[in-house]
Design a protein around this motif. Structure first.
Motif, PDB file in Angstrom:
ATOM      1  N   PHE A 224       0.825  -1.210   0.000  1.00  0.00           N
ATOM      2  CA  PHE A 224       0.000   0.000   0.000  1.00  0.00           C
ATOM      3  C   PHE A 224       0.862   1.264   0.000  1.00  0.00           C
ATOM      4  O   PHE A 224       0.712   2.151   0.835  1.00  0.00           O
ATOM      5  CB  PHE A 224      -0.938   0.014   1.211  1.00  0.00           C
ATOM      6  CG  PHE A 224      -1.927  -1.119   1.235  1.00  0.00           C
ATOM      7  CD1 PHE A 224      -3.082  -1.075   0.473  1.00  0.00           C
ATOM      8  CD2 PHE A 224      -1.681  -2.245   2.010  1.00  0.00           C
ATOM      9  CE1 PHE A 224      -3.990  -2.134   0.486  1.00  0.00           C
ATOM     10  CE2 PHE A 224      -2.588  -3.305   2.034  1.00  0.00           C
ATOM     11  CZ  PHE A 224      -3.741  -3.252   1.272  1.00  0.00           C
ATOM     12  N   THR A 225       1.769   1.345  -0.962  1.00  0.00           N
ATOM     13  CA  THR A 225       2.711   2.470  -1.001  1.00  0.00           C
ATOM     14  C   THR A 225       2.390   3.494  -2.085  1.00  0.00           C
ATOM     15  O   THR A 225       2.985   4.569  -2.112  1.00  0.00           O
ATOM     16  CB  THR A 225       4.138   1.956  -1.249  1.00  0.00           C
ATOM     17  OG1 THR A 225       4.170   1.222  -2.485  1.00  0.00           O
ATOM     18  CG2 THR A 225       4.592   1.048  -0.111  1.00  0.00           C
ATOM     19  N   ALA A 226       1.497   3.179  -3.005  1.00  0.00           N
ATOM     20  CA  ALA A 226       1.235   4.079  -4.130  1.00  0.00           C
ATOM     21  C   ALA A 226       0.470   5.317  -3.663  1.00  0.00           C
ATOM     22  O   ALA A 226      -0.250   5.303  -2.662  1.00  0.00           O
ATOM     23  CB  ALA A 226       0.443   3.354  -5.211  1.00  0.00           C
ATOM     24  N   ILE A 227       0.649   6.400  -4.401  1.00  0.00           N
ATOM     25  CA  ILE A 227      -0.023   7.660  -4.105  1.00  0.00           C
ATOM     26  C   ILE A 227      -1.408   7.654  -4.748  1.00  0.00           C
ATOM     27  O   ILE A 227      -1.578   7.247  -5.891  1.00  0.00           O
ATOM     28  CB  ILE A 227       0.797   8.861  -4.630  1.00  0.00           C
ATOM     29  CG1 ILE A 227       2.223   8.828  -4.059  1.00  0.00           C
ATOM     30  CG2 ILE A 227       0.097  10.178  -4.287  1.00  0.00           C
ATOM     31  CD1 ILE A 227       2.284   8.912  -2.556  1.00  0.00           C
ATOM     32  N   ASN A 228      -2.403   8.129  -3.985  1.00  0.00           N
ATOM     33  CA  ASN A 228      -3.757   8.204  -4.524  1.00  0.00           C
ATOM     34  C   ASN A 228      -3.795   9.078  -5.773  1.00  0.00           C
ATOM     35  O   ASN A 228      -3.220  10.170  -5.796  1.00  0.00           O
ATOM     36  CB  ASN A 228      -4.713   8.798  -3.479  1.00  0.00           C
ATOM     37  CG  ASN A 228      -4.972   7.840  -2.337  1.00  0.00           C
ATOM     38  OD1 ASN A 228      -4.372   6.780  -2.259  1.00  0.00           O
ATOM     39  ND2 ASN A 228      -5.861   8.219  -1.440  1.00  0.00           N
ATOM     40  N   THR A 229      -4.473   8.605  -6.820  1.00  0.00           N
ATOM     41  CA  THR A 229      -4.596   9.378  -8.056  1.00  0.00           C
ATOM     42  C   THR A 229      -6.060   9.399  -8.476  1.00  0.00           C
ATOM     43  O   THR A 229      -6.478   8.572  -9.284  1.00  0.00           O
ATOM     44  CB  THR A 229      -3.739   8.772  -9.182  1.00  0.00           C
ATOM     45  OG1 THR A 229      -4.072   7.374  -9.317  1.00  0.00           O
ATOM     46  CG2 THR A 229      -2.263   8.909  -8.894  1.00  0.00           C
ATOM     47  N   PRO A 230      -6.866  10.322  -7.934  1.00  0.00           N
ATOM     48  CA  PRO A 230      -8.292  10.354  -8.277  1.00  0.00           C
ATOM     49  C   PRO A 230      -8.565  10.712  -9.724  1.00  0.00           C
ATOM     50  O   PRO A 230      -9.685  10.556 -10.195  1.00  0.00           O
ATOM     51  CB  PRO A 230      -8.858  11.420  -7.331  1.00  0.00           C
ATOM     52  CG  PRO A 230      -7.690  12.250  -6.937  1.00  0.00           C
ATOM     53  CD  PRO A 230      -6.513  11.331  -6.919  1.00  0.00           C
ATOM     54  N   GLU A 231      -7.546  11.204 -10.454  1.00  0.00           N
ATOM     55  CA  GLU A 231      -7.723  11.516 -11.861  1.00  0.00           C
ATOM     56  C   GLU A 231      -6.646  10.807 -12.679  1.00  0.00           C
ATOM     57  O   GLU A 231      -5.466  10.868 -12.345  1.00  0.00           O
ATOM     58  CB  GLU A 231      -7.611  13.023 -12.101  1.00  0.00           C
ATOM     59  CG  GLU A 231      -7.740  13.421 -13.561  1.00  0.00           C
ATOM     60  CD  GLU A 231      -7.364  14.863 -13.804  1.00  0.00           C
ATOM     61  OE1 GLU A 231      -7.821  15.428 -14.805  1.00  0.00           O
ATOM     62  OE2 GLU A 231      -6.610  15.423 -12.992  1.00  0.00           O
ATOM     63  N   LEU A 232      -7.048  10.116 -13.751  1.00  0.00           N
ATOM     64  CA  LEU A 232      -6.102   9.466 -14.642  1.00  0.00           C
ATOM     65  C   LEU A 232      -6.015  10.252 -15.940  1.00  0.00           C
ATOM     66  O   LEU A 232      -7.034  10.605 -16.534  1.00  0.00           O
ATOM     67  CB  LEU A 232      -6.540   8.028 -14.944  1.00  0.00           C
ATOM     68  CG  LEU A 232      -5.600   7.204 -15.828  1.00  0.00           C
ATOM     69  CD1 LEU A 232      -4.260   6.986 -15.137  1.00  0.00           C
ATOM     70  CD2 LEU A 232      -6.234   5.869 -16.184  1.00  0.00           C
ATOM     71  N   SER A 233      -4.796  10.542 -16.381  1.00  0.00           N
ATOM     72  CA  SER A 233      -4.591  11.245 -17.634  1.00  0.00           C
ATOM     73  C   SER A 233      -3.497  10.531 -18.411  1.00  0.00           C
ATOM     74  O   SER A 233      -2.414  10.292 -17.891  1.00  0.00           O
ATOM     75  CB  SER A 233      -4.189  12.704 -17.378  1.00  0.00           C
ATOM     76  OG  SER A 233      -4.052  13.411 -18.585  1.00  0.00           O
ATOM     77  N   THR A 234      -3.781  10.156 -19.662  1.00  0.00           N
ATOM     78  CA  THR A 234      -2.820   9.424 -20.479  1.00  0.00           C
ATOM     79  C   THR A 234      -2.717  10.069 -21.854  1.00  0.00           C
ATOM     80  O   THR A 234      -3.515  10.923 -22.231  1.00  0.00           O
ATOM     81  CB  THR A 234      -3.226   7.949 -20.641  1.00  0.00           C
ATOM     82  OG1 THR A 234      -4.481   7.878 -21.319  1.00  0.00           O
ATOM     83  CG2 THR A 234      -3.326   7.254 -19.292  1.00  0.00           C
TER      84      THR A 234
END
Length: 346
Positions: free
Chosen positions: A39-49
């Motif tokens: 559980f080390t990843a940073i929260n990313t409420p928005e995905l942009s690619t």
């Protein structure tokens, strides 16, 4: 190797192949224990690619049936333990339809396109009724949709960044909005999370194809839930329109609804200009599809985020939803039933 310049017609006029699967058999092969999540990843409420011309070509030529190996999935429990389940999928195909969709002139502003046509649902009556009552808030800053009394469909990036689970997923909760003079969220703990293997470790330009996850809460919930359907060809979607409600970050504490026409469609993605802000990711994207002779609201996708698409060297932007292909639909049905189960294609 140099890639020949791809005509904008590939993107503006995709040839869409929709396979009608009348019988889809999902059979588990192996269940492997994995190391517990950190559980080390940073929260990313928005995905942009960004989707380059090579990516556009791959998307335009891909077939949902070529991706069955991507439907193996990982399950993470509230204590951090994980398993990997491999699947064998058998699909009987009895026909295919081909349609063309030509695009409208594309706009260049991000997330909110022209006048903001979103509106907040404030009526107590509507907040208690289908389909708005099925929308839930995910504690990592996203939205989800209740699809059974205990299961919530949301975006994978809301709980996992492709490498590890986000910090907030360790004690993940979902909130149900209770209307009143002072509306509030009633939070419920999540028991388990299921993420498709196609999301884990995918190249960034393809990550949206499998950006969905299933959450299971500990107890049944007394709220209306929405049914799923495999995403149909655009001519079979009433008005070519999609709808979704989410908890957009610029309107805290409010459920925000929007609707728009689908601009483009590939085997895996719905491209549209529905106005949205961070926080709406994970919303259940629904449309009206024919079911037993009647037009019914069915969830046919999951709102993922934003994508820049490069066509003939020119960047163009869309808001994007993941389509529930027949295989994804069968996989999610299997997750819910947790047994060998045949999913009819609604």
């Amino acid at each position: 190797m140099m890639i020949p310049r791809i005509s904008s017609l590939i993107f503006l006029s995709w040839v869409l192949t929709s396979v009608t699967a009348y019988h889809t058999e999902v059979i588990p092969q192996k269940i492997l224990r994995l190391m517990p999540s950190h559980f080390t990843a940073i929260n990313t409420p928005e995905l942009s690619t960004v989707c380059t011309e090579e990516c556009v070509l791959r998307e335009s030529l891909s077939d949902p049936l070529d991706s069955s190996q991507q439907l193996d999935y990982e399950t993470t429990f509230s204590n951090g333990s994980r398993t990997l389940t491999t699947l064998s999928i058998q699909v009987e195909s009895r026909g295919a339809q081909q349609t063309e969709k030509k695009g409208n002139p594309l706009r260049t502003r991000r997330q909110v396109y022209g006048p903001d046509v979103r509106f907040s649902i404030r009526s107590r009556r509507f907040l208690r009724e289908f389909p708005f009552a099925a929308a839930v808030r995910v504690s990592t800053g996203c939205t989800g949709v209740l699809i059974t009394e205990r299961h919530i469909l949301t975006a994978a990036h809301c709980v996992h960044d492709g490498q590890d689970y986000v910090k907030g997923a360790r004690k993940l909760r979902v909130g149900f909005l209770h209307p009143g003079d002072r509306p509030f969220l009633r939070w419920v703990r999540v028991k388990s999370i299921k993420v498709p293997r196609g999301w884990i470790g995918s190249p960034a330009e393809l990550s949206m194809d499998y950006d969905y996850a299933l959450l299971e809460v500990r107890r049944t919930q007394p709220h209306p839930h929405m049914s799923l359907a495999a995403s149909p060809p655009l001519p079979d979607l009433a008005g070519g329109r999609v709808h979704f409600s989410g908890y957009d970050s610029d309107r805290p504490g409010e459920l925000v609804y929007r609707s728009c026409r689908v601009e483009q469609q590939t085997a895996h993605l719905l491209y549209q200009h529905c106005d949205a802000r961070p926080g709406a990711s994970g919303s259940g994207v629904y449309g009206r599809v024919l079911h037993k002779g009647y037009w019914r609201r069915k969830v046919i996708g999951v709102f993922s985020g934003h994508q820049w698409v490069e066509v003939s060297g020119e960047p163009r932007d869309y808001n994007v939803a993941v389509r529930l292909t027949p295989l994804k639909y069968a996989q999610i049905c299997y997750w819910i039933r947790d047994a060998n189960f045949s999913c009819p294609n609604d």
